[in-house]
Motif scaffolding. Structure first.
Motif, PDB file in Angstrom:
ATOM      1  N   VAL A 117     -10.701   6.130  -1.811  1.00 36.65           N
ATOM      2  CA  VAL A 117      -9.422   5.682  -1.263  1.00 36.65           C
ATOM      3  C   VAL A 117      -8.627   5.042  -2.394  1.00 36.65           C
ATOM      4  CG1 VAL A 117      -8.278   4.245   0.468  1.00 36.65           C
ATOM      5  CG2 VAL A 117     -10.493   5.306   0.985  1.00 36.65           C
ATOM      6  N   VAL A 118      -7.401   5.540  -2.620  1.00 39.09           N
ATOM      7  CA  VAL A 118      -6.623   5.079  -3.768  1.00 39.09           C
ATOM      8  C   VAL A 118      -5.173   4.809  -3.382  1.00 39.09           C
ATOM      9  CG1 VAL A 118      -8.074   6.371  -5.379  1.00 39.09           C
ATOM     10  CG2 VAL A 118      -5.999   7.430  -4.490  1.00 39.09           C
ATOM     11  N   ARG A 119      -4.538   3.967  -4.204  1.00 38.65           N
ATOM     12  CA  ARG A 119      -3.092   3.772  -4.136  1.00 38.65           C
ATOM     13  C   ARG A 119      -2.484   4.419  -5.368  1.00 38.65           C
ATOM     14  NH1 ARG A 119       0.100   0.596  -6.940  1.00 38.65           N
ATOM     15  NH2 ARG A 119      -1.597  -0.775  -7.656  1.00 38.65           N
ATOM     16  N   ASP A 159      -3.811  11.649   3.943  1.00 40.53           N
ATOM     17  CA  ASP A 159      -3.952  10.622   4.969  1.00 40.53           C
ATOM     18  C   ASP A 159      -3.795  11.296   6.332  1.00 40.53           C
ATOM     19  OD1 ASP A 159      -1.224  11.018   5.355  1.00 40.53           O
ATOM     20  OD2 ASP A 159      -0.622   9.016   4.701  1.00 40.53           O
ATOM     21  N   LEU A 187      -8.821   1.654  -4.220  1.00 40.65           N
ATOM     22  CA  LEU A 187      -8.958   0.682  -3.129  1.00 40.65           C
ATOM     23  C   LEU A 187     -10.377   0.655  -2.581  1.00 40.65           C
ATOM     24  CD1 LEU A 187      -5.638   1.476  -1.235  1.00 40.65           C
ATOM     25  CD2 LEU A 187      -6.055  -0.344  -2.900  1.00 40.65           C
ATOM     26  N   SER A 192      -0.835   5.803  -0.345  1.00 42.74           N
ATOM     27  CA  SER A 192      -2.249   5.455  -0.254  1.00 42.74           C
ATOM     28  C   SER A 192      -2.951   6.477   0.629  1.00 42.74           C
ATOM     29  CB  SER A 192      -2.441   4.050   0.328  1.00 42.74           C
ATOM     30  OG  SER A 192      -2.031   3.058  -0.588  1.00 42.74           O
ATOM     31  N   TYR A 232       0.788  -1.231   0.000  1.00 39.29           N
ATOM     32  CA  TYR A 232       0.000   0.000   0.000  1.00 39.29           C
ATOM     33  C   TYR A 232       0.823   1.286   0.000  1.00 39.29           C
ATOM     34  CZ  TYR A 232      -3.843  -3.137   1.047  1.00 39.29           C
ATOM     35  OH  TYR A 232      -4.766  -4.162   0.974  1.00 39.29           O
ATOM     36  N   ARG A 233       1.967   1.313   0.698  1.00 39.49           N
ATOM     37  CA  ARG A 233       2.706   2.575   0.702  1.00 39.49           C
ATOM     38  C   ARG A 233       4.147   2.390   1.132  1.00 39.49           C
ATOM     39  NH1 ARG A 233      -0.640   5.591   5.596  1.00 39.49           N
ATOM     40  NH2 ARG A 233       0.068   4.283   7.326  1.00 39.49           N
ATOM     41  N   ARG A 254       5.246   4.950  -3.415  1.00 39.33           N
ATOM     42  CA  ARG A 254       3.870   4.442  -3.426  1.00 39.33           C
ATOM     43  C   ARG A 254       3.147   5.066  -2.236  1.00 39.33           C
ATOM     44  NH1 ARG A 254       2.835  -1.845  -4.106  1.00 39.33           N
ATOM     45  NH2 ARG A 254       3.074  -1.186  -6.287  1.00 39.33           N
TER      46      ARG A 254
END
Length: 592
Positions: free
Chosen positions: A70-72, A43, A104, A24, A4-5, A22
């Motif tokens: 909600v995105v990656r 976030d 996501l 999220s 995810y990150r 990366r």
């Protein structure tokens, strides 16, 4: 690479330029600049600007994004062009050029927007509190609350206090607000109560020999909501100390509160040494036992200047009743008829007959206005001199029995201070209110009752209880006040059973009631209790002040509404017939 990150949305800096990353988070907002898409990705930690151009393989997916999805995002960290850098945010020097976007979780149409700070109805905000909490100001308040709790816990431990947890299910107490009752399944017909405060338990800890206790304590009171009081539950920094005097408590607690407000007050001045103001003095000077000392106005009695004067409304009141007084509220800078008339109209809107006044202007000896004309030059001049007023100033007057008019006088003092911009808002003005009366007259029940805390030590001990008029006895009770908000009450406790018995006897409690309701405390005092005392500053109220809010709802994660309803979870709720049977309870609901 993590699923995810690799970084949070508040972590990337200029040193990361050229790196692949990366992220999220939630889509805060999307901006379309002529085919070039800018996505603010948010976030818990911050916001990072994402850039997507038509040549990016992520562009088609980016065009679908909506607020709060909600995105990656995978991409390349690069420097923002010079004129687009944003020093207002920690990541404002960089942006991420997106090469891949994965949704996501999509979000339905929002019942209230997360971006911005527009006000929305309480019902909507509390029903969708999880969305409300995404808003920047509220999110920041809740994080600050957590930081304040952590700071307090560390500080109390550093100062030699030990944290203990006290019971949540306990016995009902006849004192204070209404209890929340919990039926017992194992003992049909009997009930536990949620603690209004850990009062008795923390005293029992002192009797058990633990010396210096603290707890971030949940408290439960079934009382109506106010802006500075949460319905149902609240938290306090609960403190108790053994072998201490009132002064010892002040010396332990005052530095903690002062340093807390310095640490989290964003540079606002904080009172360095809290003044100690006797209760009677506070009521006479400010009309309140929780005065806002940011307001410099101090009221004074001017009864003698109206006694026998030509202002017959006041003079007749004074002549007919020796308990009548006249108080003056000085108003520096208020010496204009328009302002005085406006205050008089405000008083009438508050249900008062009016608000008498004198104002002083250039070339008019003795002051202006009907009051000045009726009392005469000499008396008006004496009032002006007593109050330290001059040209351009005014004085307002309230008359009657102080116990009746003090609340209105306090409101008038506050109103005048605000209207004339006399209140220095950007500071934290603390004080201690001391020497509270031990007892008060309960007019409704025509009896003497406790005025504050029934477990407090009366000044003068047993001798005072046996020889003095109960209404003349003060207690070792104290409040700490900041900016007109009562943060806490506290007291040196009564640690002798014979004093406790006598105090409750004066307040009209039969010994059998004392034994049944406070038997545990009474027994404990019979087996060697140290002198002890404490205090419990309200955590929610302190956070409210430090966040610059006027309503506790803004600093509590999941508050109830003004009707003590949890709109998010649907509490209070119905229970099943089976649950009622298990508890041996039959409902007797009001009709209609």
């Amino acid at each position: 690479m993590h699923q995810y990150r690799t970084h949070t949305c508040g972590a990337l800096r200029e040193s990361d330029i050229g790196a692949r990353t990366r992220l999220s988070g939630w889509v805060h907002r999307v901006r379309d600049h002529g085919g070039l898409l800018f996505i603010d990705l948010r976030d818990h930690y911050g916001i990072t600007q994402i850039v997507v151009d038509p040549d990016s393989p992520a562009f088609s997916r980016a065009e679908e994004l909506r607020a709060e999805w909600v995105v990656r995002v995978d991409g390349l960290v690069r420097e923002r062009p010079g004129d687009t850098k944003n020093p207002a945010i920690a990541t404002g020097q960089i942006e991420v050029f997106a090469t891949e976007i994965e949704v996501l979780s999509a979000a339905a149409e929002l019942p209230l927007p997360v971006f911005g700070d527009a006000e929305y109805p309480e019902e909507t905000r509390l029903k969708y509190r999880f969305l409300d909490l995404r808003r920047e100001r509220l999110h920041r308040n809740i994080v600050k609350r957590s930081q304040i709790i952590s700071w307090l816990r560390r500080r109390m431990i550093e100062d030699g206090f030990t944290e203990f947890q006290t019971p949540i299910l306990t016995a009902s107490s006849p004192e204070g607000a209404r209890d929340f009752l919990v039926p017992s399944r194992l003992h049909p017909g009997k009930f536990y109560a949620l603690p209004q405060a850990p009062q008795q338990f923390k005293q029992l800890l002192m009797i058990a020999g633990f010396d210096r206790y603290f707890q971030i304590a949940p408290c439960f009171r079934d009382e109506d909501a106010r802006a500075d009081r949460s319905p149902g539950e609240f938290y306090q920094l609960d403190i108790e100390m053994s072998f201490v005097t009132q002064e010892d408590v002040f010396q332990a607690v005052e530095p903690v509160l002062r340093d807390l407000f310095v640490a989290f007050g964003e540079g606002k001045p904080v009172t360095q040494t809290f003044p100690r103001i006797p209760y009677a003095e506070a009521m006479r000077k400010y009309g309140s036992d929780k005065p806002d000392l940011r307001n410099p106005i101090v009221m004074e009695a001017v009864t003698e200047q109206f006694a026998g004067s030509g202002f017959k409304v006041f003079a007749n009141m004074i002549a007919s009743d020796p308990t009548v007084e006249v108080w003056a509220i000085p108003a520096k800078g208020g010496g204009a008829r328009a302002f005085c008339d406006r205050m008089n109209a405000w008083a009438q809107s508050e249900g008062q007959p009016g608000l008498g006044y004198i104002f002083w202007r250039e070339g008019e000896e003795g002051g202006a206005g009907p009051v000045a004309k009726n009392i005469g030059l000499e008396r008006a001049e004496a009032i002006r001199t007593q109050l330290g007023l001059g040209v351009g100033d005014a004085a307002f007057f309230v008359a009657g029995k102080p116990k009746v008019f003090t609340s209105f006088a306090a409101a008038a003092r506050n109103k005048i201070g605000r209207e004339l911009n006399l209140v220095e808002l950007d500071q934290f003005a603390f004080c201690w209110i001391v020497d509270f009366p031990m007892f008060e007259w309960n007019e409704e029940e025509k009896r003497i009752d406790f005025s504050h805390n029934p477990f407090s030590m009366p000044q003068g001990g047993l001798e005072a209880l046996n020889s003095k008029d109960p209404l003349s006895i003060n207690a070792f009770q104290y409040d700490v006040v900041c900016n007109g908000v009562e943060l806490s009450s506290g007291a040196i406790r009564n640690h002798k059973p014979e004093i406790m018995r006598r105090a409750f006897e004066i307040a009209g409690y039969d010994q059998s009631v004392l034994e049944s309701k406070f038997g545990g405390m009474l027994r404990a005092l019979q087996y060697g209790a140290p002198p002890h005392g404490g205090i419990a500053p309200g955590l929610d109220r302190m956070v409210m002040l430090l966040c610059g809010e006027e309503n506790l709802r803004e600093v509590v994660v999941f508050p109830m509404n003004q009707k003590a309803e949890d709109l998010l979870m649907g509490a209070p709720s119905d229970v099943t017939p089976q649950q009622l049977r298990e508890l041996h309870i039959r409902l007797n609901l009001p009709k209609g």
